[in-house]
Design an enzyme around this catalytic site. Sequence first.
Site, PDB file in Angstrom:
ATOM      1  N   GLU A 102     113.704  40.503  56.123  1.00 35.12           N
ATOM      2  CA  GLU A 102     112.858  38.812  57.038  1.00 35.12           C
ATOM      3  C   GLU A 102     111.500  39.657  56.517  1.00 35.12           C
ATOM      4  O   GLU A 102     110.891  39.022  56.127  1.00 35.12           O
ATOM      5  CB  GLU A 102     113.335  38.507  58.251  1.00 35.12           C
ATOM      6  CG  GLU A 102     112.728  38.017  59.009  1.00 35.12           C
ATOM      7  CD  GLU A 102     111.553  38.298  60.534  1.00 35.12           C
ATOM      8  OE1 GLU A 102     110.700  38.102  60.482  1.00 35.12           O
ATOM      9  OE2 GLU A 102     112.657  38.389  61.151  1.00 35.12           O
ATOM     10  N   HIS A 103     111.156  40.770  56.994  1.00 38.04           N
ATOM     11  CA  HIS A 103     109.838  41.156  56.926  1.00 38.04           C
ATOM     12  C   HIS A 103     109.174  41.136  55.359  1.00 38.04           C
ATOM     13  O   HIS A 103     108.242  40.964  55.295  1.00 38.04           O
ATOM     14  CB  HIS A 103     109.531  42.495  57.607  1.00 38.04           C
ATOM     15  CG  HIS A 103     109.194  42.270  58.956  1.00 38.04           C
ATOM     16  ND1 HIS A 103     107.994  43.714  58.964  1.00 38.04           N
ATOM     17  CD2 HIS A 103     110.271  42.528  59.803  1.00 38.04           C
ATOM     18  CE1 HIS A 103     108.020  43.677  60.340  1.00 38.04           C
ATOM     19  NE2 HIS A 103     109.114  42.487  60.901  1.00 38.04           N
ATOM     20  N   GLU A 145     107.173  48.744  65.628  1.00 38.92           N
ATOM     21  CA  GLU A 145     107.609  46.966  65.894  1.00 38.92           C
ATOM     22  C   GLU A 145     109.114  47.916  67.150  1.00 38.92           C
ATOM     23  O   GLU A 145     109.605  47.241  68.610  1.00 38.92           O
ATOM     24  CB  GLU A 145     108.309  46.706  65.254  1.00 38.92           C
ATOM     25  CG  GLU A 145     109.123  45.063  66.665  1.00 38.92           C
ATOM     26  CD  GLU A 145     109.584  44.645  65.280  1.00 38.92           C
ATOM     27  OE1 GLU A 145     109.075  44.383  63.905  1.00 38.92           O
ATOM     28  OE2 GLU A 145     109.888  43.481  65.303  1.00 38.92           O
ATOM     29  N   HIS A 167     116.485  42.150  59.375  1.00 33.06           N
ATOM     30  CA  HIS A 167     115.635  41.841  60.423  1.00 33.06           C
ATOM     31  C   HIS A 167     114.889  42.688  58.937  1.00 33.06           C
ATOM     32  O   HIS A 167     113.042  42.403  59.053  1.00 33.06           O
ATOM     33  CB  HIS A 167     115.504  42.429  61.887  1.00 33.06           C
ATOM     34  CG  HIS A 167     113.816  43.042  62.380  1.00 33.06           C
ATOM     35  ND1 HIS A 167     113.522  44.353  62.096  1.00 33.06           N
ATOM     36  CD2 HIS A 167     113.121  41.616  62.368  1.00 33.06           C
ATOM     37  CE1 HIS A 167     112.209  43.939  62.890  1.00 33.06           C
ATOM     38  NE2 HIS A 167     111.700  42.695  63.130  1.00 33.06           N
TER      39      HIS A 167
END
Lengths: 423, 422
Positions: A68-69, A140, A65
């Site tokens: 991905e960022h 997040e 993840h």
Amino acid sequence: MNQSFYERIGESVYRETLPNGLQVCVVPKPGYAKKYAFFATRYGGMDTRFRLDGKWLDTPAGIAHYLEHKMFDTKEGNALQELAKNGAEPNAFTSNAMTGYYFDSTEHFEENLKILLSFVSVPYFTDESVAKEQGIIGQEIRMIEDNPDWQIYTRMMQALYQNSTARTSIAGTVESISHITAETLYQCHKAFYTPSNMILTAVGDVDPVHVVDLARSILPRERGEKIPRDYGTEPADIAQKETSMAMEVSTPQFLTGFKCTPAPEGEDYLRMSAIGDMACDILLGDSSPLYLRLYDQGLINTSFGGAFEMMPGVAYLYAGGDSRDARAVAGEIYRQAERLAAEGIDEDFYQQVRRATFGEQLRGLNSFENIAVSLTEGYFRGYDPFRFPQVFDSITKDDILAFLRENLREERAVLSEIVPKNA
Amino acid sequence: MEATRTQLADGMYLTYLPAEKFKTSLLSAQFVTPLRRETAAAYALLPAVLRRGTVSCPDMGALSARLDKLYGAHINYTVRKKGENQCVGFVASLIDDSYAPGGEKLLEPVAALLGELICDPATERGRFVPSYFESEKTNLIDAIRSIINDKREYADGRLLREMCAGEAYGIPRLGDEKDAEKLSLQKLYAQYGDLIASSRLELIYCGSARRERVEQALLEAFATLPRENVQEIALALPHAPRSEPLRVTERMDVTQGKLGMGFACGCGDTPALLMGNTLFGGSSNSKLFLNVREKLSLCYFASSVYHRQKGLITVSSGIEFENFQKAYDEILLQLQAVQQGKLDDWELEGARSTLLNAYASMGDSQGKLENFYLGQAATGNCETPEDLAAQVRDVTEERIRDAMESVTLDTVYFLTGKEQAE
């Protein structure tokens, strides 16, 4: 280029595998203004342990993840901005077994596709930019930790699975992501963002030949090596029967999950997925006798629902929602599964659910994202999702019963609850 | 696509949106009524009670069986706020006739069922079935209470309530918990009678059937709908801006703080404000996203919404508690940048193409079309997405600057942790 036409659902798909191993799928959608591209790697939150260059690597939870960022950073700046300048709506997501990057746009499709292919295939990280992301992702993670739906689901997975990396939260924890460095990100990119581990899907009124040509000219020629992964050895037994947590919520929430036997890859995977979906609807879907009875008794409300999910080495059926008496609802679900297993399924009701399921699958084809994600998932697991009408034809009531009898047993079930604080 | 809106009967309109590319058709029936504190909760409850059963399908089991047999048609109840109106009703989605494996016609039976849900509910002794009423009332109260479970949604709602206290726009779409608790079986049936007789009914169809066929099906389905003194819809009154911002802090046991800021727009140039808001916080390329989130890592989300019908802009952000002042200052600084026209060329064109892309792709989603055209009808507007796109194309930098200069801070809402110092 291969073209398949699927008469019963009115769709066609162009497919080609490039010499570097990349799979390209194009689904023409004449009459739509929107054009959509989805570029995905078979790499997600559960791929934390793998072998690269002969060595087993253990990477921090949440790294897929995080990567991905960071992929949106380019040497020139940020790909999100480049795409948005062209009016595209770009985004990305990481699931347990997949990371996907996508955009939709009504203009400049090819230019946007070039940007998408470039930024996903060319990593650019610095220690500084990696450190900065810790603040954003940390926020997040804090946000999802306040989210009862996330808590209850994550805790259910941890109760269902003892070792499988399906237990790992996709975003990781504030602690785990603090160990991520530019170097580990480069290693993960090298391992998994290779053409032979990826698929590009375009949906809309686009020229298939052009899409293939662009992919051919932009992406690397090397296939990349096949990466062995370790998801952990998972016994058939659950890890923990019950789990409960107090949060600032108005009413108690619950999820109950059944640990199911995973299916092999190939068309069996699609078949099992269809059987699991129908079993779920028959047991507790919103036209099932159980749902209607519990709703009438006020034990559940419209928040109640269930689903059947599969990922590598993992399959589970789960259901839940708000309820004042989670234990009673869970108990009713277990009893109803036993009753169905013993007494069989009513024929009229079975036919009714089949019809509804067909309509539901067809409805899914209105969504470009859904089309692209299911073609991607199908490619990674070795089946063709557009063959669902044929697969449905091959399923009988006995298949559903066999599934129920094997999987939906109380000893395979866990209960995850969130209760209001101060209650 | 050629969208048309015609009157089918007194206070009953059909928006017809022909399209052949979808696998499904959409049919929506929505009553539009002025949002009022006294009726909001009752009207929010009504479609849920109606969805429980009709004369011919007296319970949810019978309704579900009928829908399943129509290849899993859906009929969902909806409660929405459009400007200062409340819209309540049903949205049906059915597979397009051309995909029905047996070649059945599905539009007519679904329209008929929609008509039954509204005109012929299951009743007992001239009232709704008591158990349906009781359980849906409980569900409504639970739904109102559960807004707190999603802290972002909760904070956004609290900001609007504080900002528009005393105005219809501040009333939540589902009404208040207290009002919901007071609802009674006796009164609700009368309120149902009022709603269906005297409020405007907006029907929306999107799919491949010809207009005459749709009109015919709907006229038959709603043949018994009572129509008397149909009321006008409410046009939103402008918000009276505060000279000194209202500041509200709330404490709760949470790990992330939520900062909401409400702004009043003192200018009626809608397209320029749309552009201004997109530049400010309306896209993943906006000043708020790029600065407050990406550059300063102050939060996971920071975005703004322009409330076209009411002339407001609201900002929503999730932050660490101790970053309150930093985030607050930075948000105002970014607004100032838009007001002073500190824009790169790419920002301006990017914002424009974000909006144009949204309008151009609206026709690709039946749900978005329905929501858009209902919003237009419920607020007395008649532009199509193409008209709005043309207006956005014409907006100049100067107009954006002028419009955004009229934007003033009105209300600040902060949701923070229990242990935090002031």
